[in-house]
Design an enzyme around this catalytic site. Structure first.
Site, PDB file in Angstrom:
ATOM      1  N   TYR A  39      82.728  30.565  12.858  1.00 34.30           N
ATOM      2  CA  TYR A  39      82.690  29.802  11.597  1.00 34.30           C
ATOM      3  C   TYR A  39      83.624  30.401  10.545  1.00 34.30           C
ATOM      4  CZ  TYR A  39      78.150  27.953  13.333  1.00 34.30           C
ATOM      5  OH  TYR A  39      77.141  27.387  14.069  1.00 34.30           O
ATOM      6  N   HIS A  97      77.063  32.379  21.620  1.00 33.96           N
ATOM      7  CA  HIS A  97      77.294  31.058  21.024  1.00 33.96           C
ATOM      8  C   HIS A  97      77.442  29.962  22.085  1.00 33.96           C
ATOM      9  CE1 HIS A  97      79.169  29.031  17.236  1.00 33.96           C
ATOM     10  NE2 HIS A  97      78.352  28.218  17.873  1.00 33.96           N
TER      11      HIS A  97
END
Length: 267
Positions: A39, A97
């Site tokens: 991110y 992730h």
């Protein structure tokens, strides 16, 4: 639950936008924040947290290891870098992730590194994200189900992911739902709007309450203070069995997150 049921997501929020979102959320009473290496906002979140003056032990911070950092040479150094950015000596939860594409790095290798990170005190708990049943089984074989706090998966009224949920539940692995509002699409759903009217609630509150009532943790994001405040109130909303059934009927395998070259073979 081992993990808080309600938190703040920060996907796609960067720079001043994420600092404002996290600062507003913390001021409103949020104490759980979900981020990820990819991110590119960990440093900004670190700023917002340190400016808030809230004690570290009152917060629950999650980050996620990106696929480029899954090897045993890279995972722990990358997590240390995340901690530096977040201005903390540990995170509460570290997730893988995405599974390594084509199993380039074996599940056993990165799960073993996560356990090592936990033993080093870099993370309190570990977990997975976007894992299918087969991949969950591999993770369980590697470190034991008792060491896997959650599987964070796309889950909304349109994609209820029941097979994965059932498998996780059987092994006492909690589910964290992301994309719970289906990019806002589910807010326009008549069924949801009608339930919201009945409860004098917002469609977002209804969907979040639905997910929490099913036992899932939720991490909605917002850049607007009033929406952040409103989403928090979902925790006080209780839906009837009939309403839960109405929402269950919206299932249509409506998957929104399916990145080419990254997504596994979904169940």
């Amino acid at each position: 639950m081992n993990i808080p049921v309600f938190g703040l997501g920060t996907f796609r929020l960067q720079n001043e936008v994420v600092i404002d979102s996290v600062s507003n959320a913390l001021a409103l009473g949020y104490r759980t924040i979900d981020t990820a290496q990819i991110y590119e906002n960990e440093a900004d979140i670190g700023i917002a947290i340190s400016q808030s003056g809230i004690k570290r032990e009152e917060l629950f911070i999650t980050t996620k290891i990106w696929i480029a950092n899954l090897s045993k040479e890279k995972l722990i150094p990358s997590l240390r870098e995340s901690l530096t950015k977040l201005k903390t000596s540990y995170v509460d939860l570290t997730l893988i992730h995405w599974p390594s594409p084509n199993d380039e790095v074996p599940v056993a290798e990165y799960m073993a590194e996560l356990i090592k990170a936990k033993n080093l005190g870099l993370t309190r708990q570990i977990g997975i994200s976007n894992f299918t049943i087969a991949l969950m089984q591999s993770a369980i074989n590697a470190v034991g189900a008792e060491n896997i706090a959650t599987n964070q998966i796309e889950l909304s009224p349109y994609l209820q992911n029941q097979q994965v949920v059932n498998f996780a539940k059987k092994h006492n692995i909690e589910i964290t739902s992301y994309m719970t509002l289906a990019y806002g699409k589910a807010l326009q759903e008549e069924v949801i709007k009608n339930i919201a009217t009945r409860h004098n609630a917002t469609p977002a509150q209804v969907i979040l309450a639905w997910a929490m009532q099913l036992g899932y943790a939720v991490i909605p994001s917002s850049t607007k203070r009033e929406n952040l405040a409103s989403n928090l109130l979902a925790q006080q909303l209780h839906l009837s069995e009939e309403e839960m059934t109405e929402i269950a009927k919206l299932e249509c395998e409506g998957r929104l997150v399916n990145p080419e070259g990254l997504a596994p073979d979904w169940d």
